[in-house]
Write an enzyme that holds these catalytic residues in place. Structure first.
Site, PDB file in Angstrom:
ATOM      1  N   GLU A  94       0.757  -0.921   0.175  1.00  0.00           N
ATOM      2  CA  GLU A  94      -0.029   0.141  -0.141  1.00  0.00           C
ATOM      3  C   GLU A  94       0.658   1.550   0.383  1.00  0.00           C
ATOM      4  OE1 GLU A  94      -3.323   2.474   3.077  1.00  0.00           O
ATOM      5  OE2 GLU A  94      -2.919  -0.073   3.456  1.00  0.00           O
ATOM      6  N   GLU A 138      -3.312  11.376   3.409  1.00  0.00           N
ATOM      7  CA  GLU A 138      -4.289  11.254   4.567  1.00  0.00           C
ATOM      8  C   GLU A 138      -3.766  11.999   5.303  1.00  0.00           C
ATOM      9  OE1 GLU A 138      -4.222   6.463   5.760  1.00  0.00           O
ATOM     10  OE2 GLU A 138      -2.369   6.734   5.954  1.00  0.00           O
TER      11      GLU A 138
END
Length: 411
Positions: free
Chosen positions: A161, A166
């Site tokens: 990932e 974020e």
């Protein structure tokens, strides 16, 4: 990056049949296997043009549905346009609402919130290149917007990932970039944060979040400002799983272990406004060659990615030191860094070098049809010093003359 994240990514039991068929089914990729071949030269681009209230382009995006018990997020991801729609002004708006009109059931009972999560699985995969999104994030406790990628076939965390960006609402001035893989997932992910100066909040304006991704290298930036680079050397002997195709994901989560739940101060509806998403990838590892005088290539000396490494002319050999990506931000990138005019100089004879991408005018280049490569700040051309075609001749900027030592072919 320390955080109390657990299995943030494992929503797959609740995905639509199309996503399950394309991404979640299949054996895990064997560790140590050779990387899959990169896709042919291609560009993914979505500027989200369309009538207000219309849905995203279904040839590019799939809407996932369901909740996420693994991370104790509070939202239910819906299909349709209630939570993900174009605004008619060139934006995708992902909206988190404090409502549940359809009676959705979540891991904790009747869902309290709805939102949206989109991916390109089965429609577009990237392997290497420049990946970016220009977005304005929501504000508020419990908000968790993200732009990220998952390796294929999905077998998290072994398949990998890459979190391009974020944000958790209790950090309005900071975003995070992280990699997750076998032995370094969840709260053990490896990454760093980027904080805006002067107490600015990311929710106040649009910002561009990007990675430059090459074999054994990922470099993160915000608005062109590089803030971290990761290579296998950062993993402490654990397996690097990022030399293969990944697909894109955009989502706005509500609550969860890391951001915590919304509270009375959280404004609803919350909106993640996406202006554009683009990916430039290549059939060569990190880009394409740039050929010039005597058919030789623009080359990073000794394939050294250190800041200040000379950029020179050399026999074309197909190595990563000669693979250049033309960025949508006007940069020319190799080995995860940018072609840079030394000290931002504008005088004839100023040498060029490799340097961390920082968004400065010294790293902006124009490629007109005349085959010049021009630094607009100096209004000068990329030039082979002394018109010398010998291997190792340093490249510089010089007043544009139209001579052969200033003519280049990209690709």
């Amino acid at each position: 990056m320390p955080s109390p994240r657990l299995l943030r990514r494992c929503l797959f039991a609740a995905l639509s049949a199309a996503l399950v068929g394309s991404a979640a089914v299949g054996p895990a990729r064997a560790q140590g296997a050779a990387p899959a071949a990169a896709a042919a030269v291609s560009t993914f681009s979505d500027n989200f043009d369309g009538p207000a209230g219309s849905g995203v382009d279904s040839s590019k995006w799939t809407l996932e549905t369901g909740d996420n018990v693994n991370n104790h997020e509070r939202q239910y991801y819906t299909s349709g346009t209630k939570n993900a729609a174009l605004d008619g002004q060139g934006h995708l708006v992902i909206t988190a609402r404090k409502e549940n009109p359809a009676g959705y059931q979540c891991w904790y009972g009747s869902c309290q919130y709805t939102s949206a999560r989109l991916n390109t699985s089965g429609k577009f995969n990237a392997q290497y290149g420049h990946v970016e999104a220009r977005m304005k994030i929501p504000r508020g406790q419990g908000m968790w917007p993200a732009f990220w990628m998952l390796g294929t076939p999905v077998n998290w965390p072994d398949s990998g990932e890459i979190d391009v960006m974020e944000n958790v609402g209790f950090e309005p001035s900071t975003v995070h970039g992280t990699i997750h893989g076998p032995g370094y997932s969840g709260s053990g992910g490896i990454g760093a944060g980027y904080t805006l100066p002067g107490g600015q909040a990311f929710a106040d304006a649009f910002h561009t979040f990007a990675v430059d991704w090459a074999p054994d290298s990922i470099t993160w930036s915000v608005d062109g400002n590089v803030y971290q680079r990761r290579t296998p050397a950062d993993l402490g002997g654990k397996t690097w799983v990022f030399n293969k195709p990944f697909f894109l994901i955009l989502n706005l989560a509500v609550g969860g272990y890391w951001p915590g739940d919304p509270d009375g101060s959280t404004p609803f509806p919350g909106q993640l406004v996406v202006d554009s998403v683009s990916v430039t990838t290549s059939d060569s590892a990190a880009g394409v060659p740039i050929r010039g005088l005597a058919g030789k290539c623009v080359d990073v000396a000794a394939a050294n990615s250190a800041n200040g490494t000379p950029v020179q002319l050399y026999d074309c050999n197909g190595t990563a030191a000669q693979q250049w990506t033309v960025g949508s931000d006007g940069t020319l990138r190799a080995l995860g860094k940018c072609l840079d005019v030394t000290s931002g100089g504008t005088a004839d004879g100023t040498p060029v070098q490799l340097w961390d991408c920082n968004g400065s005018p010294a790293q902006k280049w124009a490629l007109p049809a005349a085959r010049d490569i021009v630094n607009p700040q100096a209004n000068k051309c990329l030039d082979v010093t002394g018109n010398n075609s010998a291997n190792g001749t340093r490249l510089q900027i010089w007043t544009c003359t139209g001579a052969a030592n200033q003519k280049w072919t990209v690709g």
